[in-house]
Design a protein around this motif. Structure first.
Motif, PDB file in Angstrom:
ATOM      1  N   MET A 125      -4.722   7.722  -2.327  1.00  0.00           N
ATOM      2  CA  MET A 125      -3.374   6.948  -1.973  1.00  0.00           C
ATOM      3  C   MET A 125      -3.544   5.446  -2.185  1.00  0.00           C
ATOM      4  SD  MET A 125      -0.893   6.981   1.489  1.00  0.00           S
ATOM      5  CE  MET A 125      -2.228   6.328   2.607  1.00  0.00           C
ATOM      6  N   LEU A 126      -2.614   4.821  -2.630  1.00  0.00           N
ATOM      7  CA  LEU A 126      -2.862   3.283  -2.714  1.00  0.00           C
ATOM      8  C   LEU A 126      -1.417   2.921  -2.063  1.00  0.00           C
ATOM      9  CD1 LEU A 126      -3.489   0.402  -3.799  1.00  0.00           C
ATOM     10  CD2 LEU A 126      -2.043   1.154  -5.939  1.00  0.00           C
ATOM     11  N   SER A 127      -1.710   1.954  -0.997  1.00  0.00           N
ATOM     12  CA  SER A 127      -0.462   1.483  -0.155  1.00  0.00           C
ATOM     13  C   SER A 127      -0.215   0.225  -0.514  1.00  0.00           C
ATOM     14  CB  SER A 127      -0.900   1.834   1.462  1.00  0.00           C
ATOM     15  OG  SER A 127       0.278   1.333   2.000  1.00  0.00           O
ATOM     16  N   ILE A 128       1.140  -0.161  -0.857  1.00  0.00           N
ATOM     17  CA  ILE A 128       1.554  -1.450  -1.216  1.00  0.00           C
ATOM     18  C   ILE A 128       2.472  -1.984  -0.337  1.00  0.00           C
ATOM     19  CG2 ILE A 128       2.356  -2.786  -3.167  1.00  0.00           C
ATOM     20  CD1 ILE A 128       1.301  -0.875  -5.128  1.00  0.00           C
ATOM     21  N   ASN A 129       2.537  -3.105   0.011  1.00  0.00           N
ATOM     22  CA  ASN A 129       3.634  -3.809   0.878  1.00  0.00           C
ATOM     23  C   ASN A 129       4.493  -4.425   0.002  1.00  0.00           C
ATOM     24  OD1 ASN A 129       2.438  -4.029   3.961  1.00  0.00           O
ATOM     25  ND2 ASN A 129       0.722  -4.402   2.604  1.00  0.00           N
ATOM     26  N   ILE A 148       1.182   6.437  -4.827  1.00  0.00           N
ATOM     27  CA  ILE A 148       1.579   5.267  -4.582  1.00  0.00           C
ATOM     28  C   ILE A 148       2.535   5.313  -2.970  1.00  0.00           C
ATOM     29  CG2 ILE A 148       3.152   3.068  -4.973  1.00  0.00           C
ATOM     30  CD1 ILE A 148       2.261   3.305  -7.937  1.00  0.00           C
ATOM     31  N   MET A 149       2.172   4.491  -2.255  1.00  0.00           N
ATOM     32  CA  MET A 149       2.969   4.455  -0.724  1.00  0.00           C
ATOM     33  C   MET A 149       3.585   2.990  -0.661  1.00  0.00           C
ATOM     34  SD  MET A 149       2.171   5.424   3.196  1.00  0.00           S
ATOM     35  CE  MET A 149       0.816   4.142   3.513  1.00  0.00           C
ATOM     36  N   PHE A 150       4.757   2.900  -0.381  1.00  0.00           N
ATOM     37  CA  PHE A 150       5.393   1.431  -0.264  1.00  0.00           C
ATOM     38  C   PHE A 150       5.738   1.222   1.190  1.00  0.00           C
ATOM     39  CE2 PHE A 150       6.895   1.633  -4.913  1.00  0.00           C
ATOM     40  CZ  PHE A 150       6.005   0.397  -5.357  1.00  0.00           C
ATOM     41  N   GLU A 151       5.058   0.203   1.718  1.00  0.00           N
ATOM     42  CA  GLU A 151       5.216  -0.268   3.107  1.00  0.00           C
ATOM     43  C   GLU A 151       5.990  -1.272   3.289  1.00  0.00           C
ATOM     44  OE1 GLU A 151       1.480  -1.067   5.177  1.00  0.00           O
ATOM     45  OE2 GLU A 151       0.330   0.281   4.153  1.00  0.00           O
ATOM     46  N   VAL A 152       7.163  -0.986   4.251  1.00  0.00           N
ATOM     47  CA  VAL A 152       7.899  -2.181   4.584  1.00  0.00           C
ATOM     48  C   VAL A 152       7.332  -2.845   5.817  1.00  0.00           C
ATOM     49  CG1 VAL A 152       9.799  -0.799   5.506  1.00  0.00           C
ATOM     50  CG2 VAL A 152      10.326  -3.330   5.064  1.00  0.00           C
TER      51      VAL A 152
END
Length: 258
Positions: free
Chosen positions: A90-94, A124-128
């Motif tokens: 997993m790659l987490s992107i803000n 891909i994980m998108f973080e807010v």
């Protein structure tokens, strides 16, 4: 109109060059630990300056005119660097919700980058970030819905640090909720923090949301939270962000034995 006419979607190569920002960005990676398996579950990509300057240096140079370019550039740079380093987890992107003019446009840019660099979009994980005040709540709901429908993992970062509450969490229903380090710090000594985390855990369990505790710096914090049923962790106790490097599970184990 999807976004202001003076703003054009950037190509992957434009984003990598940093031309629209006026400076290059790089990425550091901090591991996310699955404590149940004692393995690295993924990595969060954290923006850095051209010489490795911290996120503060970068954000001092972000304004209303370039924040859309910045949001796109971070996505592309994170995917390109992760692919170059051989990341298959997993790659987490803000992302900056107030900089997303149209979620489908940003999704296209993300998919283009993933295709170009051979990265699986299902990882891909998108973080807010919960600490950024959301100008338009309906817009963020639309963004989360669009990302989820395309197969991306959605997450709220820094929960407990700012503007969100449990009702807002229930509306967004992210796949992952990251507890803020301020809530985690010395939690083993603070009954009020423990109760708040327990309340959040109950709601997340009902929604099918996974809880991740970030900012772990002490064995006592890890012991308490793992005992409370939290599986995923992140923090200096395991590893600091490494510029264009992936800290492996065996390296983390060696660091903890020092």
């Amino acid at each position: 109109m999807e976004f202001p006419s003076q703003i054009k979607q950037q190509s992957c190569m434009d984003c990598l060059s940093g031309q629209s920002l006026g400076f290059e960005i790089r990425m550091a990676f901090q591991p996310i630990i699955d404590w149940q398996t004692r393995q690295v579950a993924g990595y969060e990509a954290l923006v850095r300056g051209p010489l490795g300057e911290g996120a503060g240096w970068v954000f001092e140079r972000i304004n209303e005119q370039n924040k859309y370019y910045f949001d796109q550039a971070c996505r592309v740079k994170a995917i390109e660097t992760a692919s170059r380093l051989g990341l298959d987890k997993m790659l987490s992107i803000n992302f900056l919700p107030n900089a997303v003019y149209n979620p489908e446009t940003c999704i296209r840019a993300t998919i283009e980058a993933a295709d170009m660099f051979g990265f699986d979009i299902r990882n891909i994980m998108f973080e807010v970030t919960e600490s950024e005040q959301i100008v338009d709540h309906k817009k963020l709901l639309k963004i989360f819905d669009s990302y989820a429908k395309r197969g991306f993992i959605t997450a709220i970062d820094d929960f407990g640090s700012g503007y969100a509450d449990l009702s807002w969490l229930e509306s967004l229903r992210p796949r992952v909720l990251k507890l803020d380090m301020g809530l985690i710090r010395d939690i083993h000594q603070h009954p009020a923090k423990q109760q708040l985390v327990a309340n959040v855990q109950r709601l997340c369990l009902e929604m099918g949301t996974e809880v991740l505790a970030e900012g772990i710096e002490q064995q006592a914090e890890l012991d308490y939270l793992a005992g409370a049923g939290i599986r995923y962790f992140q923090g200096y106790y395991f590893a600091r962000p490494a510029l264009e490097q992936l800290t492996r599970a065996e390296e983390i184990a060696a660091l903890q034995q020092r």
